[in-house]
Motif scaffolding. Structure first.
Motif: not given
Length: 147
Positions: A1-18, A41-46, A58-63
């Motif tokens: 679950m941890f790896g999935f959440y970190v990946t979701a943070l990266f994807v969401s952060g990069i997607g919103v920045i783009v 999002f990206l900073s928390y993922g990093i 903390t898992i944020f559902l907003w991600v």
């Protein structure tokens, strides 16, 4: 679950920045807010991927929700053009044709013109009678002066 959440943070952060960088039709303030949210999002993922080793996180559902909301708002605001190979209708030619050759006005018969003239005449007479009645009313209330 941890790896999935970190990946979701990266994807969401990069997607919103783009999304913030690409949608130039958005208001500049909204673009800045979108960029800040993506950066958060990206900073928390990093942070979780690099510096976090054990403990609670903390898992944020907003991600998972916010990128879709921001994408929907951007799509609502931005007008999408036609694909490069698509043929656009020549609206200017249609407009010029309308200006050059306007539709003919409907022909009025002599009877129609007489009816319209009679109606206008009746309206004018009604206004004159109303005006005359008001002016007589004001004349009756005027103070009399000896001559």
């Amino acid at each position: 679950m941890f790896g999935f959440y970190v990946t979701a943070l990266f994807v969401s952060g990069i997607g919103v920045i783009v999304l913030a960088l690409v949608t130039s039709e958005l208001h500049p303030g909204r673009r800045v807010v979108n960029g800040l949210i993506g950066t958060a999002f990206l900073s928390y993922g990093i942070y979780l991927a690099v510096f976090f080793h054990s403990g609670e996180y903390t898992i944020f559902l907003w991600v998972f929700i916010l990128p879709f909301i921001l994408l929907g708002q951007a799509m609502h605001t931005v007008e999408v053009g036609a694909p490069p190979g698509a043929r656009r209708p020549d609206l200017d030619a249609d407009l010029d044709a309308d200006l050059v050759d306007p539709a003919p006005a409907p022909a009025r018969t002599a009877a129609t013109r007489e009816r319209m003239a009679a109606a206008k005449s009746a309206q004018l007479e009604a206004l004159r009678a109303k005006h005359a009645a008001k002016s007589d009313e004001f004349d009756d209330h005027a103070p009399s002066t000896p001559a």
